[in-house]
Design an enzyme around this catalytic site. Sequence first.
Site, PDB file in Angstrom:
ATOM      1  N   TYR A   1      -2.632  -0.323  10.327  1.00 21.00           N
ATOM      2  CA  TYR A   1      -2.463  -0.665   8.912  1.00 21.00           C
ATOM      3  C   TYR A   1      -1.109  -0.173   8.399  1.00 21.00           C
ATOM      4  O   TYR A   1      -0.367  -0.929   7.756  1.00 21.00           O
ATOM      5  CB  TYR A   1      -3.604  -0.046   8.102  1.00 21.00           C
ATOM      6  CG  TYR A   1      -3.625  -0.465   6.658  1.00 21.00           C
ATOM      7  CD1 TYR A   1      -4.024  -1.747   6.296  1.00 21.00           C
ATOM      8  CD2 TYR A   1      -3.267   0.418   5.652  1.00 21.00           C
ATOM      9  CE1 TYR A   1      -4.068  -2.135   4.965  1.00 21.00           C
ATOM     10  CE2 TYR A   1      -3.305   0.047   4.321  1.00 21.00           C
ATOM     11  CZ  TYR A   1      -3.698  -1.229   3.978  1.00 21.00           C
ATOM     12  OH  TYR A   1      -3.728  -1.609   2.659  1.00 21.00           O
TER      13      TYR A   1
ATOM     14  N   SER B   1       0.849  -1.192   0.000  1.00 21.35           N
ATOM     15  CA  SER B   1       0.000   0.000   0.000  1.00 21.35           C
ATOM     16  C   SER B   1       0.881   1.237   0.000  1.00 21.35           C
ATOM     17  O   SER B   1       2.037   1.184   0.428  1.00 21.35           O
ATOM     18  CB  SER B   1      -0.879   0.006   1.260  1.00 21.35           C
ATOM     19  OG  SER B   1      -1.535   1.249   1.426  1.00 21.35           O
TER      20      SER B   1
END
Length: 257
Positions: A151, A138
């Site tokens: 995250y 990501s």
Amino acid sequence: MKRLEGKVAIITGAAQGLGEALAIRLGQEGAKVVVADMNYEGAQKVAAQLPEAIAVPLNVCDPAQCDAMAKKAEETYGRVDLLVSNAAILISNALEDMTYQQFSKVVDVNLNGYFNVCKAVIPYMRKQGGGSIVQINSKSGKKGSAKNCAYAASKFGGIGLTQSLALEFAEENIRVNSICPGNLLDSPLWVNSLYEQYARNQGTTKEKIREKYINQVPMKRGCQYDDVANLMVFLLSDEASYMTGQGINVTGGQQMV
């Protein structure tokens, strides 16, 4: 020309969303695909769409299940050439609202799960003299994310694991790279979950959240499944034979380092 013709590919988290799209692309490129997911029924539906594929139930947090998946792949197809580590979750909260259990769960799936599948698959790649691993990371693996600490931490760790494994196995012709997509703003994850999570955390509306994230992208659009799949195929293929240890952005210019 099919760029992955005859290769055997394992993909985790492939029962829906981005994982499903990537699994379908692997099949289109000629790979025999092992579709792995906790949602076994969903994995079976995806596998049924592919020219040559099997579905395997998999919790990436369970090393024994990861070992069984890799063994099943070799028993079925005789080898394992490619791994796409896509399984991931996201729980977004401000620090004061983030519980230890939530933080640990995100890290367990996104980072420990990546470790588990690599550890299970790499011995088969070593035995045959090479392979290619792609982790779906990501942009949050490159830059911290407010009220999204679990995250981001898990994805930063993923980049470190990618680089470390790339160094460890470079001389054995096993390449390891990460793809760092931007926000998949039209995906089920965003539409069904993240807009609501972020609107709640930031005290605004889902419409304002979408506008905010679009405006952060110089190209003024969200990341699409094909944007990720195109890079995935390249990194898995022999065309990328001199590339390892990389975390490559697919962000429309939002993240440039």
